[in-house]
Motif scaffolding. Sequence first.
Motif, PDB file in Angstrom:
ATOM      1  N   ASP A 221       1.751  11.495  -2.333  1.00 30.85           N
ATOM      2  CA  ASP A 221       3.002  12.161  -1.953  1.00 30.85           C
ATOM      3  C   ASP A 221       2.855  12.992  -0.675  1.00 30.85           C
ATOM      4  N   SER A 222       1.864  12.685   0.168  1.00 28.77           N
ATOM      5  CA  SER A 222       1.574  13.501   1.348  1.00 28.77           C
ATOM      6  C   SER A 222       2.497  13.232   2.538  1.00 28.77           C
ATOM      7  N   VAL A 223       3.328  12.201   2.472  1.00 28.96           N
ATOM      8  CA  VAL A 223       4.285  11.911   3.544  1.00 28.96           C
ATOM      9  C   VAL A 223       5.693  12.092   2.981  1.00 28.96           C
ATOM     10  N   ASP A 224       6.477  12.910   3.650  1.00 31.81           N
ATOM     11  CA  ASP A 224       7.859  13.141   3.249  1.00 31.81           C
ATOM     12  C   ASP A 224       8.612  11.810   3.286  1.00 31.81           C
ATOM     13  N   PRO A 225       9.269  11.418   2.199  1.00 33.89           N
ATOM     14  CA  PRO A 225      10.004  10.143   2.186  1.00 33.89           C
ATOM     15  C   PRO A 225      11.018  10.014   3.324  1.00 33.89           C
ATOM     16  N   ALA A 226      11.509  11.117   3.857  1.00 29.68           N
ATOM     17  CA  ALA A 226      12.470  11.065   4.968  1.00 29.68           C
ATOM     18  C   ALA A 226      11.832  10.509   6.242  1.00 29.68           C
ATOM     19  N   ARG A 227      10.507  10.477   6.319  1.00 25.50           N
ATOM     20  CA  ARG A 227       9.817   9.957   7.501  1.00 25.50           C
ATOM     21  C   ARG A 227       9.640   8.437   7.463  1.00 25.50           C
ATOM     22  N   LEU A 228       9.939   7.807   6.338  1.00 28.08           N
ATOM     23  CA  LEU A 228       9.779   6.358   6.210  1.00 28.08           C
ATOM     24  C   LEU A 228      10.860   5.638   6.995  1.00 28.08           C
ATOM     25  N   ARG A 229      10.441   4.654   7.780  1.00 25.46           N
ATOM     26  CA  ARG A 229      11.376   3.866   8.569  1.00 25.46           C
ATOM     27  C   ARG A 229      10.903   2.417   8.621  1.00 25.46           C
ATOM     28  N   ILE A 230      11.807   1.482   8.397  1.00 23.77           N
ATOM     29  CA  ILE A 230      11.489   0.070   8.606  1.00 23.77           C
ATOM     30  C   ILE A 230      11.117  -0.088  10.076  1.00 23.77           C
TER      31      ILE A 230
ATOM     32  N   GLY B 215       0.834  -1.196   0.000  1.00 21.82           N
ATOM     33  CA  GLY B 215       0.000   0.000   0.000  1.00 21.82           C
ATOM     34  C   GLY B 215       0.866   1.242   0.000  1.00 21.82           C
ATOM     35  N   ASN B 216       0.266   2.322   0.455  1.00 21.35           N
ATOM     36  CA  ASN B 216       0.967   3.594   0.522  1.00 21.35           C
ATOM     37  C   ASN B 216       0.790   4.190   1.901  1.00 21.35           C
ATOM     38  N   LEU B 217       1.841   4.834   2.408  1.00 21.56           N
ATOM     39  CA  LEU B 217       1.770   5.583   3.652  1.00 21.56           C
ATOM     40  C   LEU B 217       1.342   6.994   3.287  1.00 21.56           C
ATOM     41  N   VAL B 218       0.243   7.458   3.880  1.00 19.68           N
ATOM     42  CA  VAL B 218      -0.300   8.778   3.573  1.00 19.68           C
ATOM     43  C   VAL B 218      -0.551   9.540   4.877  1.00 19.68           C
ATOM     44  N   ALA B 219      -0.733  10.857   4.765  1.00 18.61           N
ATOM     45  CA  ALA B 219      -0.959  11.702   5.937  1.00 18.61           C
ATOM     46  C   ALA B 219      -2.393  11.595   6.447  1.00 18.61           C
ATOM     47  N   ALA B 220      -3.331  11.273   5.585  1.00 21.82           N
ATOM     48  CA  ALA B 220      -4.754  11.107   5.919  1.00 21.82           C
ATOM     49  C   ALA B 220      -5.348  10.169   4.879  1.00 21.82           C
ATOM     50  N   PRO B 221      -6.468   9.500   5.182  1.00 23.42           N
ATOM     51  CA  PRO B 221      -7.004   8.504   4.239  1.00 23.42           C
ATOM     52  C   PRO B 221      -7.178   9.007   2.807  1.00 23.42           C
ATOM     53  N   ASP B 222      -7.627  10.247   2.635  1.00 28.43           N
ATOM     54  CA  ASP B 222      -7.860  10.773   1.284  1.00 28.43           C
ATOM     55  C   ASP B 222      -6.722  11.650   0.773  1.00 28.43           C
ATOM     56  N   ALA B 223      -5.603  11.666   1.482  1.00 29.24           N
ATOM     57  CA  ALA B 223      -4.464  12.507   1.088  1.00 29.24           C
ATOM     58  C   ALA B 223      -3.800  11.947  -0.163  1.00 29.24           C
ATOM     59  N   PRO B 224      -3.124  12.807  -0.906  1.00 28.64           N
ATOM     60  CA  PRO B 224      -2.414  12.317  -2.094  1.00 28.64           C
ATOM     61  C   PRO B 224      -1.270  11.374  -1.722  1.00 28.64           C
TER      62      PRO B 224
END
Length: 150
Positions: A117-126, A106-115
């Motif tokens: 690209d709504s989460v800065d890739p720098a925030r991704l963490r295993i 899936g995709n990590l998003v800021a809110a269910p209907d957010a685009p």
Amino acid sequence: MSTAATDDGLLLPVPDEDGAPFWEYAARGELRIQACEDCGRLRFPPRPCCPHCHSFASAWRPMSGRGRIWSYVVPHPPLLPAYAAMAPYNAILVELADAPRIRLAGNLVAAPDAPLDSVDPARLRIGARVQVAFTEVGGVTVPRWLLEKA
């Protein structure tokens, strides 16, 4: 399961007979995973026969919707035209908290209907904890993921 494209070129799942209940539950805001009624093991993707005991008896078990990021990628152009304008966005694999051998894309998003690209890739963490959310895209309700609040 196969995919189809919306009028604007986004890819959508096309439910098959085995996976249709997954999408029906998603449309109701429920995350459920197919389980064998004989041996009790969960399986994803859905299929008619249990790969462990070969039973054809199955049921759909509710999940908490919690998990952790098991892996991720940030696609960069060249991409399908509909996705190029959204880059950089993420695609994640989530390991379910109540079914650690089950992983959903899936995709990590800021809110269910957010685009996308709504989460800065720098925030991704295993290992980051996430919670499922559902949104409708092109007539299909899809699971997306939100970072769990600490």
